[in-house]
Design a protein around this motif. Structure first.
Motif, mmCIF file in Angstrom:
data_model
loop_
_atom_site.group_PDB
_atom_site.id
_atom_site.type_symbol
_atom_site.label_atom_id
_atom_site.label_comp_id
_atom_site.label_asym_id
_atom_site.label_seq_id
_atom_site.Cartn_x
_atom_site.Cartn_y
_atom_site.Cartn_z
ATOM 1 N N GLU A 1 3.753 1.315 -1.459
ATOM 2 C CA GLU A 1 4.628 1.153 -2.633
ATOM 3 C C GLU A 1 6.076 0.871 -2.242
ATOM 4 O O GLU A 1 7.018 1.378 -2.848
ATOM 5 C CB GLU A 1 4.560 2.402 -3.525
ATOM 6 C CG GLU A 1 3.173 2.717 -4.043
ATOM 7 C CD GLU A 1 3.148 3.948 -4.921
ATOM 8 O OE1 GLU A 1 3.808 3.929 -5.977
ATOM 9 O OE2 GLU A 1 2.491 4.934 -4.540
ATOM 10 N N SER B 1 -1.465 -5.146 -2.855
ATOM 11 C CA SER B 1 -2.324 -4.274 -2.037
ATOM 12 C C SER B 1 -3.795 -4.380 -2.400
ATOM 13 O O SER B 1 -4.625 -3.644 -1.855
ATOM 14 C CB SER B 1 -1.877 -2.817 -2.190
ATOM 15 O OG SER B 1 -1.994 -2.394 -3.538
ATOM 16 N N ARG B 2 -4.120 -5.305 -3.272
ATOM 17 C CA ARG B 2 -5.505 -5.452 -3.725
ATOM 18 C C ARG B 2 -6.255 -6.438 -2.830
ATOM 19 O O ARG B 2 -5.749 -7.507 -2.502
ATOM 20 C CB ARG B 2 -5.516 -5.942 -5.177
ATOM 21 C CG ARG B 2 -6.895 -5.981 -5.831
ATOM 22 C CD ARG B 2 -6.771 -6.435 -7.262
ATOM 23 N NE ARG B 2 -5.937 -5.525 -8.039
ATOM 24 C CZ ARG B 2 -5.298 -5.872 -9.150
ATOM 25 N NH1 ARG B 2 -5.363 -7.115 -9.590
ATOM 26 N NH2 ARG B 2 -4.583 -4.975 -9.811
ATOM 27 N N SER C 1 3.490 -4.008 -6.007
ATOM 28 C CA SER C 1 2.649 -3.339 -5.009
ATOM 29 C C SER C 1 1.180 -3.285 -5.417
ATOM 30 O O SER C 1 0.292 -3.440 -4.582
ATOM 31 C CB SER C 1 3.167 -1.916 -4.759
ATOM 32 O OG SER C 1 4.398 -1.951 -4.090
ATOM 33 N N LYS C 2 0.921 -3.067 -6.703
ATOM 34 C CA LYS C 2 -0.467 -2.938 -7.145
ATOM 35 C C LYS C 2 -1.266 -4.200 -6.875
ATOM 36 O O LYS C 2 -2.421 -4.147 -6.430
ATOM 37 C CB LYS C 2 -0.505 -2.603 -8.645
ATOM 38 C CG LYS C 2 -1.892 -2.307 -9.182
ATOM 39 C CD LYS C 2 -1.840 -1.877 -10.639
ATOM 40 C CE LYS C 2 -3.234 -1.559 -11.170
ATOM 41 N NZ LYS C 2 -3.191 -1.145 -12.605
ATOM 42 N N GLN C 3 -0.648 -5.349 -7.133
ATOM 43 C CA GLN C 3 -1.339 -6.617 -6.922
ATOM 44 C C GLN C 3 -1.393 -6.984 -5.433
ATOM 45 O O GLN C 3 -2.422 -7.449 -4.929
ATOM 46 C CB GLN C 3 -0.630 -7.741 -7.692
ATOM 47 C CG GLN C 3 -0.765 -7.659 -9.213
ATOM 48 C CD GLN C 3 0.082 -6.549 -9.817
ATOM 49 O OE1 GLN C 3 1.149 -6.219 -9.275
ATOM 50 N NE2 GLN C 3 -0.377 -5.970 -10.921
ATOM 51 N N ARG D 1 0.830 -1.205 0.000
ATOM 52 C CA ARG D 1 0.000 0.000 0.000
ATOM 53 C C ARG D 1 0.864 1.254 0.000
ATOM 54 O O ARG D 1 0.478 2.289 -0.572
ATOM 55 C CB ARG D 1 -0.938 -0.019 1.209
ATOM 56 C CG ARG D 1 -1.860 1.180 1.285
ATOM 57 C CD ARG D 1 -2.974 0.987 2.296
ATOM 58 N NE ARG D 1 -2.481 0.747 3.646
ATOM 59 C CZ ARG D 1 -3.285 0.581 4.707
ATOM 60 N NH1 ARG D 1 -4.609 0.597 4.532
ATOM 61 N NH2 ARG D 1 -2.795 0.377 5.898
#
Length: 509
Positions: A340, A349-350, A345-347, A338
Motif C-alpha cells: 500500500e 497488486s492484483r 494499490s488494489k489494482q 502490496r
C-alpha cells in the motif's frame, strides 16, 4: 528429500511458501522459473549485445581501443555490489527486488525513495532501449529512417513486450531463455567470424591510445570511455525481482545474479574485442569520420544479406531486453502496491489468470511509451530524460549498499543461504567506494561547449527525480498506509524459519 520429482518439487514449493509467510507475505505467483530461466532474465536485461553495439562507436572515439579494459574493471566493481545484493536477497527473497530489500534493511521511508528512483530508472531504460532498437530494425528491414519512424518502432516494441509479459511467467521465462541463447550464440558466432576472417588490427592495439589526450592527459579520455562498462553491468538485480516465481530463491538467485555478471561480462568483452580488432581504420572513428563503426564492420564482413541476419539477432536481443526490463518494473510496482505504498494499490497488486500483475504490467508499458511520445514534441527533452536511466539505476543500487551498511551497524548478520561471512563488511564498504566513484564519473561534465542543461543533464534529472519523490513522500506520507514488516533485518536471528534451516547454510562467494 526422497520421493518422486513431483513430490520433491512440491516440497520445495511448500518450503518456499513457508519462508515467504515467515517474512510476512503470501503469494499467488507460479514458482516455475528454473535456474537458467531466472539467469536468462538477468542476462537479457544486462544484454551484452545491446550494450556493446549501442555504445561502441561513441566510446571507441572517446578513448580509443583501451576502452576494452573498462569492461573488466567495471565488471569487478559491479561484482562487489552484486555480492552485497546476494546476501540480502538470500535472506529476503521477496518480489520487487531493491524496494523490499531496502524496506527490511532500513525502513519504509528509505524503501519508498529507493523504489521511486528505481521505478523511474526502469521506465526511462525501457524507453531508451526501445528507441535505440529503431536503427537496427531499419537495417534489418532495409529502409532508411525518417520522420517519426523511430518513435513508431519503439512504441511497437513496447506493445509487443507488454503482450508477451501478460501471457505469464512461463512465457516470460521461455522468451528470456530464447533471447539468451540467440544473444550468446550470436555474439560467439559473429565475434568468432570477425576475429578469424575480418581482423584488421593486432591484439596490441588494445593498449594503443592513438595519442588521445584531454588537458594533456589520457586518463580523462579513458574515464569518458568507461561509460561503455558503466552502462553495461546492471540487470543482475532483475533475477531477484521475480523471487516469488523461482523455486528455492534463497539459494538459486544469488547464483543467477553472479552468473549474470561473469557470463554477461565475458560475452560483452568478447563482442567488444571482436569489434575493435575488426575496425579497418580506427583513426577515422576517433576523428568522427566513421560515426557508426558497428554497421561499417558488419556490412564489410557479411554483406547486405548477412548483415541483415546479424541485425535480426540483435533485434531479438532488444526485444528480450525490453521484456526483462518491463517484467522487473511490473514486479516493483506490484511490491509497492502490496504494501500500500502507491496510488491504485488494489489494482496494481492484483494478479490475472496467468498469475502476473496485469495492471502493473500495463502501467510499466504506458509510462515508457509516454516518454517515447515526448519525442514528437521535444526530442532533446527525451534524450535528457532517457539519460537518467543508468544514473538512476546506480543511485538506487548505492542506496541498497548504504542500507546494508546501516543494517550491519545495527547488528544485522546475513542469515540466508548465501553469506560472505567475515568478508561481508569489507566487500560492502568496497562496493560503496566503487559505486560513489562510478556515479561521480557518470555525471562529470565533459562537453563544456554544450548548453549547461545538456552538460549537466544527469545531475539535473537526478535532482528532479529525488526532489519530487522526497517532496511527495513528505507531503502525502504514502509509506504510512501499509503495515508490512519494515526495518527488522537487524532483529532477525541467525536462523530463518524456512523449513530448510537457511541460516545454518553458507554458500561460498
Amino acid at each position: 528429500m526422497s520421493g518422486s520429482p513431483a513430490k520433491r518439487a512440491a516440497g520445495v514449493t511448500d518450503s518456499d511458501a513457508e519462508q515467504l509467510a515467515a517474512l510476512g507475505y503470501s503469494s499467488n505467483f507460479e514458482r516455475s522459473m528454473s535456474l537458467w530461466e531466472n539467469f536468462s532474465l538477468g542476462f537479457t536485461y544486462l544484454s551484452p549485445v545491446v550494450g556493446v553495439y549501442t555504445l561502441f562507436g561513441l566510446c571507441l572515439a572517446a578513448g580509443g581501443p583501451p576502452m576494452f579494459w573498462t569492461y573488466l574493471l567495471i565488471g569487478l566493481g559491479q561484482m562487489l555490489v552484486c555480492l552485497v545484493f546476494c546476501e540480502v536477497v538470500s535472506q529476503f527473497p521477496i518480489s520487487g527486488g531493491v524496494y523490499p530489500w531496502a524496506r527490511r534493511l532500513v525502513g519504509k521511508r528509505w524503501a519508498w525513495m529507493v523504489g521511486w528512483v528505481y521505478a523511474w530508472a526502469l521506465c526511462t531504460s525501457i524507453a531508451g532501449i526501445a528507441v535505440g532498437a529503431a536503427p537496427y530494425m531499419a537495417v534489418m528491414l532495409g529502409f532508411e529512417m525518417h520522420g517519426n519512424a523511430a518513435i513508431g518502432i519503439a512504441l511497437g516494441l513496447i506493445a509487443l513486450s507488454t503482450v508477451l509479459n501478460l501471457s505469464g511467467t512461463k512465457l516470460l521465462a521461455r522468451v528470456a531463455m530464447f533471447g539468451f541463447l540467440c544473444e550468446l550464440v550470436g555474439a560467439l558466432l559473429v565475434g568468432g567470424y570477425l576475429l578469424i576472417f575480418e581482423r584488421h588490427q593486432p591484439f596490441s592495439v588494445l593498449f594503443n591510445t592513438f595519442d588521445i589526450k584531454i588537458d594533456g592527459s589520457y586518463w580523462p579520455a579513458f574515464l569518458a570511455a568507461s561509460l561503455a562498462g558503466l552502462f553495461q553491468y546492471y540487470g543482475f538485480e532483475a533475477c531477484g525481482d521475480v523471487a516469488e516465481e523461482t523455486p528455492n530463491p534463497g539459494k538459486m538467485i544469488p547464483k543467477t545474479m553472479r552468473m549474470t555478471i561473469y557470463i554477461g561480462g565475458a560475452a560483452a568483452m568478447f563482442a567488444c574485442l571482436a569489434l575493435i580488432l575488426s575496425v579497418p581504420d580506427i583513426q577515422r572513428v576517433i576523428h568522427g569520420e566513421d560515426t557508426d563503426p558497428v554497421t561499417t564492420i558488419l556490412a564489410n564482413a557479411f554483406g547486405p544479406v548477412g548483415s541483415r541476419l546479424v541485425m535480426a539477432v540483435v533485434m531479438v536481443s532488444f526485444v528480450s531486453c525490453v521484456l526483462s526490463l518491463q517484467a522487473a518494473a511490473s514486479r516493483l510496482l506490484f511490491a509497492y502496491a502490496r504494501d500500500e505504498m502507491i496510488v491504485g494499490s488494489k489494482q496494481l497488486s492484483r494478479l490475472n489468470a496467468n498469475h502476473v500483475p496485469a495492471v502493473a504490467l500495463v502501467v510499466a508499458g504506458v509510462m515508457p511509451a509516454a516518454i517515447v511520445c515526448l519525442g514528437l514534441f521535444m526530442a532533446d527533452a527525451v534524450a535528457t530524460i532517457v539519460g537518467f536511466a543508468a544514473i538512476g539505476i546506480y543511485v538506487s543500487f548505492q542506496l541498497i549498499v548504504i542500507a546494508a551498511l546501516i543494517a550491519r551497524a545495527k547488528g544485522w548478520s546475513p542469515s540466508g543461504q548465501f553469506s560472505l561471512g567475515k568478508w561481508g563488511v569489507p566487500v560492502n564498504v568496497a562496493a560503496l567506494v566503487y559505486g560513489v566513484a562510478a556515479i561521480v564519473n557518470m555525471v562529470w561534465p565533459r562537453t563544456p561547449d554544450a548548453p549547461w542543461y545538456m552538460n549537466y543533464s544527469m545531475i539535473l534529472t537526478t535532482a528532479v527525480v529525488l526532489g519530487a519523490g522526497l517532496l511527495y513522500m513528505l507531503l502525502a506520507k504514502p509509506y504510512d498506509k501499509g503495515t508490512a514488516p519494515a526495518g527488522d533485518a537487524h532483529r532477525i536471528s541467525g536462523r530463518q524459519r524456512s523449513g530448510r534451516a537457511t541460516g545454518a547454510l553458507s554458500e561460498p562467494a
